[in-house]
Design a protein around this motif. Structure first.
Motif, PDB file in Angstrom:
ATOM      1  N   LEU A  73       0.828  -1.205   0.000  1.00 37.72           N
ATOM      2  CA  LEU A  73       0.000   0.000   0.000  1.00 37.72           C
ATOM      3  C   LEU A  73       0.864   1.258   0.000  1.00 37.72           C
ATOM      4  O   LEU A  73       0.568   2.238  -0.694  1.00 37.72           O
ATOM      5  CB  LEU A  73      -0.932   0.008   1.209  1.00 37.72           C
ATOM      6  CG  LEU A  73      -2.057  -1.025   1.225  1.00 37.72           C
ATOM      7  CD1 LEU A  73      -2.893  -0.865   2.496  1.00 37.72           C
ATOM      8  CD2 LEU A  73      -2.948  -0.900   0.003  1.00 37.72           C
ATOM      9  N   LEU A  74       1.937   1.237   0.782  1.00 38.70           N
ATOM     10  CA  LEU A  74       2.807   2.403   0.862  1.00 38.70           C
ATOM     11  C   LEU A  74       3.548   2.617  -0.460  1.00 38.70           C
ATOM     12  O   LEU A  74       3.667   3.756  -0.932  1.00 38.70           O
ATOM     13  CB  LEU A  74       3.805   2.233   2.004  1.00 38.70           C
ATOM     14  CG  LEU A  74       4.651   3.467   2.346  1.00 38.70           C
ATOM     15  CD1 LEU A  74       3.771   4.668   2.642  1.00 38.70           C
ATOM     16  CD2 LEU A  74       5.563   3.165   3.530  1.00 38.70           C
ATOM     17  N   ALA A  75       4.016   1.552  -1.080  1.00 41.12           N
ATOM     18  CA  ALA A  75       4.708   1.668  -2.364  1.00 41.12           C
ATOM     19  C   ALA A  75       3.768   2.213  -3.444  1.00 41.12           C
ATOM     20  O   ALA A  75       4.172   3.050  -4.276  1.00 41.12           O
ATOM     21  CB  ALA A  75       5.263   0.310  -2.786  1.00 41.12           C
ATOM     22  N   ALA A  80       2.058   6.924  -6.745  1.00 38.35           N
ATOM     23  CA  ALA A  80       0.941   7.731  -7.248  1.00 38.35           C
ATOM     24  C   ALA A  80       1.126   9.224  -7.005  1.00 38.35           C
ATOM     25  O   ALA A  80       0.553  10.044  -7.731  1.00 38.35           O
ATOM     26  CB  ALA A  80      -0.366   7.258  -6.610  1.00 38.35           C
ATOM     27  N   HIS A  81       1.905   9.602  -5.986  1.00 38.99           N
ATOM     28  CA  HIS A  81       2.047  11.018  -5.621  1.00 38.99           C
ATOM     29  C   HIS A  81       3.500  11.363  -5.342  1.00 38.99           C
ATOM     30  O   HIS A  81       4.263  10.531  -4.851  1.00 38.99           O
ATOM     31  CB  HIS A  81       1.219  11.342  -4.373  1.00 38.99           C
ATOM     32  CG  HIS A  81      -0.255  11.204  -4.564  1.00 38.99           C
ATOM     33  ND1 HIS A  81      -1.022  12.147  -5.201  1.00 38.99           N
ATOM     34  CD2 HIS A  81      -1.111  10.215  -4.189  1.00 38.99           C
ATOM     35  CE1 HIS A  81      -2.290  11.753  -5.214  1.00 38.99           C
ATOM     36  NE2 HIS A  81      -2.367  10.588  -4.611  1.00 38.99           N
ATOM     37  N   ASP A  86       0.416  13.781   0.542  1.00 30.20           N
ATOM     38  CA  ASP A  86      -0.544  13.109  -0.333  1.00 30.20           C
ATOM     39  C   ASP A  86      -0.288  11.604  -0.372  1.00 30.20           C
ATOM     40  O   ASP A  86      -1.225  10.809  -0.454  1.00 30.20           O
ATOM     41  CB  ASP A  86      -0.486  13.697  -1.752  1.00 30.20           C
ATOM     42  CG  ASP A  86      -1.064  15.098  -1.809  1.00 30.20           C
ATOM     43  OD1 ASP A  86      -2.074  15.361  -1.124  1.00 30.20           O
ATOM     44  OD2 ASP A  86      -0.508  15.945  -2.528  1.00 30.20           O
ATOM     45  N   GLN A  87       0.979  11.219  -0.311  1.00 28.61           N
ATOM     46  CA  GLN A  87       1.310   9.793  -0.235  1.00 28.61           C
ATOM     47  C   GLN A  87       0.705   9.182   1.026  1.00 28.61           C
ATOM     48  O   GLN A  87       0.093   8.102   0.983  1.00 28.61           O
ATOM     49  CB  GLN A  87       2.828   9.611  -0.221  1.00 28.61           C
ATOM     50  CG  GLN A  87       3.525   9.989  -1.519  1.00 28.61           C
ATOM     51  CD  GLN A  87       5.032   9.993  -1.389  1.00 28.61           C
ATOM     52  OE1 GLN A  87       5.576   9.810  -0.298  1.00 28.61           O
ATOM     53  NE2 GLN A  87       5.728  10.223  -2.489  1.00 28.61           N
ATOM     54  N   HIS A 206      -3.437  20.239  -0.122  1.00 30.56           N
ATOM     55  CA  HIS A 206      -4.033  18.910  -0.060  1.00 30.56           C
ATOM     56  C   HIS A 206      -4.686  18.531  -1.368  1.00 30.56           C
ATOM     57  O   HIS A 206      -5.525  19.253  -1.909  1.00 30.56           O
ATOM     58  CB  HIS A 206      -5.075  18.830   1.064  1.00 30.56           C
ATOM     59  CG  HIS A 206      -4.516  19.205   2.392  1.00 30.56           C
ATOM     60  ND1 HIS A 206      -3.522  18.481   3.011  1.00 30.56           N
ATOM     61  CD2 HIS A 206      -4.773  20.261   3.214  1.00 30.56           C
ATOM     62  CE1 HIS A 206      -3.218  19.054   4.161  1.00 30.56           C
ATOM     63  NE2 HIS A 206      -3.958  20.130   4.298  1.00 30.56           N
ATOM     64  N   GLU A 207      -4.300  17.362  -1.878  1.00 33.70           N
ATOM     65  CA  GLU A 207      -4.961  16.783  -3.042  1.00 33.70           C
ATOM     66  C   GLU A 207      -5.945  15.752  -2.564  1.00 33.70           C
ATOM     67  O   GLU A 207      -5.873  15.266  -1.446  1.00 33.70           O
ATOM     68  CB  GLU A 207      -3.940  16.087  -3.962  1.00 33.70           C
ATOM     69  CG  GLU A 207      -2.915  17.027  -4.582  1.00 33.70           C
ATOM     70  CD  GLU A 207      -1.975  16.277  -5.495  1.00 33.70           C
ATOM     71  OE1 GLU A 207      -2.273  15.104  -5.810  1.00 33.70           O
ATOM     72  OE2 GLU A 207      -0.957  16.840  -5.879  1.00 33.70           O
TER      73      GLU A 207
END
Length: 210
Positions: A73-75, A80-81, A86-87, A206-207
């Motif tokens: 999930l972290l990778a 993605a960000h 945002d990550q 913030h996105e």
């Protein structure tokens, strides 16, 4: 180990996990595991020397799967960000989706169960549980530090404090979820934690986590 033997071991561990989650380790017997899997004692003792050995291997198997999920999930969030906050927010929303998965709803936390019943386990198992929780916390410390380094928080806080808070939020949410038989409580507490992060780092653009 052959593929068939590995499949048998996996079957025993999955059954033991469900039994521990529902009855506790002390309340589970080897006969319970055999009944749940329709396997023989010979099959059980081929893979586990005793109930204590099952406890050790079950926790290591559970933790390996758990940490693999967290790291994946972290990778994905980091891919993605570019922004560390945002990550982190994407990681949390994806983790919340995992917690709310209707096909595999969590029935509690194995770490908590082992901690509550630690009188039944060898010191090596207790030490492994503690080390696993430290590893989990360290993963978050790294991400929170990246956020703090980029965006000064509105109130003084350390990465370690935020990481420990999040672990406590999730563990506490899972306990309440089990006690009240109210699915989704852990995910809802994580949502509140996300809102807190957005207030704590108001200068961050913030996105929407995706």
């Amino acid at each position: 180990m052959t593929a068939r033997a590995e499949a048998t071991r996996e079957r025993l561990l999955k059954a033991a996990k469900q039994l521990v989650m529902s009855k506790g380790f002390a309340g589970m017997s080897i006969d319970d595991v055999l009944k749940a899997t329709d396997l023989t004692k010979g099959a059980f003792f081929h893979h586990f020397k005793s109930k204590a050995d099952l406890a050790d291997q079950l926790m290591r198997w559970y933790a390996e799967s758990d940490m693999k999920m967290f790291r994946t999930l972290l990778a994905e969030a980091e891919a993605a960000h570019d922004d560390p906050l945002d990550q982190l927010l994407k990681f949390l929303t994806d983790f919340e989706a995992y917690l709310c998965d209707p096909k595999h709803p969590p029935r509690g936390c194995m770490y908590a169960l082992y901690t509550y019943e630690d009188d039944h386990f060898e010191n090596t198992v207790k030490d492994f549980v503690a080390e696993t929780l430290r590893t989990w916390t360290a993963m978050y410390i790294r991400k929170f530090q990246e956020v703090i380094d980029r965006y000064p928080p509105a109130r003084h806080v350390t990465a370690k404090q935020l990481a420990e808070m999040f672990v406590a939020v999730i563990e506490g949410g899972l306990i309440l979820e089990r006690a009240h038989k109210n699915p989704g409580m852990a995910a809802r507490q994580s949502e509140q934690f996300r809102s807190y992060l957005e207030l704590l780092f108001p200068s961050a653009p913030h996105e929407k986590a995706a």
